[in-house]
Design an enzyme around this catalytic site. Sequence first.
Site, PDB file in Angstrom:
ATOM      1  N   VAL A 554       0.779  -1.247   0.152  1.00 54.33           N
ATOM      2  CA  VAL A 554       0.041  -0.103   0.039  1.00 54.33           C
ATOM      3  C   VAL A 554       0.668   1.223  -0.042  1.00 54.33           C
ATOM      4  O   VAL A 554       0.501   2.134  -0.545  1.00 54.33           O
ATOM      5  CB  VAL A 554      -0.916  -0.038   1.100  1.00 54.33           C
ATOM      6  N   HIS A 622       8.614  -7.657  -2.655  1.00 54.03           N
ATOM      7  CA  HIS A 622       9.630  -8.095  -3.478  1.00 54.03           C
ATOM      8  C   HIS A 622      10.777  -9.087  -3.158  1.00 54.03           C
ATOM      9  O   HIS A 622      11.689  -9.282  -3.686  1.00 54.03           O
ATOM     10  CB  HIS A 622      10.457  -6.714  -4.058  1.00 54.03           C
TER      11      HIS A 622
END
Length: 724
Positions: A554, A622
């Site tokens: 977010v 990631h």
Amino acid sequence: MDESSVDPWFSPIAEANALFMSRDNWQAIDGMDERFGHPGGGLVNLDTLERAMGLPHAKLILTLGEATFHQLHGGVSTNATIEQQRKNWTAWKAERDALRGPGDLTLHVPSAFVGSLPQSILPHLARATIATPFRAAPAVAAGFRAQLMPLEEDVPTDHTAATLVGLAKGQFQLGNYRAAADILRMASATSPVELGASRLLSFAGILARHDPVRDAAYFTAIGDAYLAIGENEKAEVQYRRALDLNSNAIGAHTGPAGMRMEGPSYHDWLERLYAELKPDIVMEIGICNGMSLSSIKAPTLAIRIDPNPRITATLSAETHIVPETSDAFFERGGADALLAGRPVAIGLIDGLHSFDQGLRDFANLERHCDRGSVLLLHGAAALDEAPQQVPPVTQFHRGDVWKLVSALRAFRSELDVFTIATPGTGLTVVAGFGGGRYDRSWIIEAGKHFANMDSPEIEANPAGALCLVANEWEPVIARLKTNLAGKKSRKPRSKQVAALNREVEEVTMGGFLHQYFLNNSGKEMYKWMHYFDVYERHFERFRNRQPVVVEIGVYKGGSLEMWQAYFGEGARIVGVDIDPACKTHESEQIEIFIGSQDDPDLLDRVVEKYGSIDIVIDDGSHIMDHVIATFEHLYQHVQPNGVYLVEDTHTSYWEDYGGGLRRPGSFMEFVKGKLDEINAHHVRGEMPANAFTNSTNSISIYDSIVVFEKRPQAKRQSLTTGKA
């Protein structure tokens, strides 16, 4: 066919009453589930069909010339009132979800037919080839619309009644039966004798029972009816009610705009200008459905640039459709290649409707203009506040291209610039090119001077600021012919064209998301600029279709706001982040789930609440293990035609994220394995086809982005055609 299915040959069948399969298959799905306990079985029939279609290699085959029938069984479903049917469905769906888990039912389209149809049914089959089911918008095929046609009756002799009847017929064909019925009642009040026994009114009234809600389309239609008979104040009230329900109701924007400026439309003007001026070459930027192209006749050469063309109009001239942005088209020399040294006779700018893009398009088109050229700009007279905003806040968007008229008046006094007061948004005409040495430096100055100009600066005198002229053909064409008299086309100086400087500053890049990002005044975002073309290429088809979009990561909430603006009203935006502070970014259309993206329980909670997901965007940690775990858990829950996008995949090459060049366990190595899976049908037994193989249409790999496009895959087959 019954109301629930109507034309089911090429559309999903919404009822299953007689089902045939082998005994082995019946036993494989454990037959009918006797736990369905509602009278009539609730959704047990559709549940049985859905489970049967889940069998490997299952196909739905429809028998032609056969039928089932409904007996009167106490009003359980078909004979119940509309209100009771809604209550029934709610209860039945809850029972089905309790047994199967939440999620939408999958309704299936027949893939094969057995038998033959009686002659009387053939017209219905023909209609079904180009029409969608009852109460849905008519499909477009080969430029034709298939609709339920209104009954033909004598046209009332009273002019007002005749006008209203014509509008009502149009609403009837669109499936807006309540609006059609109420407009016909208005006509009946005007001419009660002629419409007292109207079968069309009674038919529309009966069909209107299926559509009791008065939505934005209804109020827009009633507004159009009042506008058509000159009751503008009443029309204004109806349009406001429509916009209160849906700010994107296009007709509720164009209706009031038509009150201010009347007469021939923008498309009428294009058709007459193309016919009168007989241009050798027309170049249009922005295409919509190609309606303007249909006005171009041979031997004119038509060139149209649009990154997402949707042509439904019939074309009558040699036409080149270029599916890319105008910036990309001009930058790669596409205009030079297509024009081959010839000038553009008429150029139309009708693309993104922003000042900065319009300025660049004008500059690029002018490079290919000569003394006989005319450039047209659509949308400069749209002065309502909401449709002007950049980035767009409404689907009816005309942007701030009016600034280009002011810029041309200020910096290009040698040009003849005026705006025809066509309904809605006007049509600006620019002529007088090729009068001397062309200096492009004005573009930079115009961009700096007018980029931040506010509309109130011209609202005091829009006629003067926009050089408005009356929407009348004779004086406009006389002015144009005077402008163009004796100005024969010359061949452009190709060396000079190639050497024209490319120093014009780009304030924004093309596309909604580019503009939104670079003009963002909301919450903070961080993005690589080349991502936006990828987003729009894969996400465009979901706009204004109320998708479920899940974004992992977010940050500060800016991208969630961007997705909400991009996908439109009704889109459900879901954020997932490990930081509890992200919960503050929730709003009416945005919900945040707090937890780690590799937590299967967290992901299951998202799926339990929202069901099938249309788009997943992984912009989370990631970390390699996280990205792979999220994909393996969520991909199966992406709807059969959905998209799964993983960004910042350059971290696959960074050790601190668990990656490295060709390092086992990195996400990019995982993707390479998926390339084998998508081709599993061709590895000659060394790898079995799996669920990924059968559900994935493509894997697109970009710099730092991988996109998986889902689509159910049919059996592979190859054919040989042609003569040996």
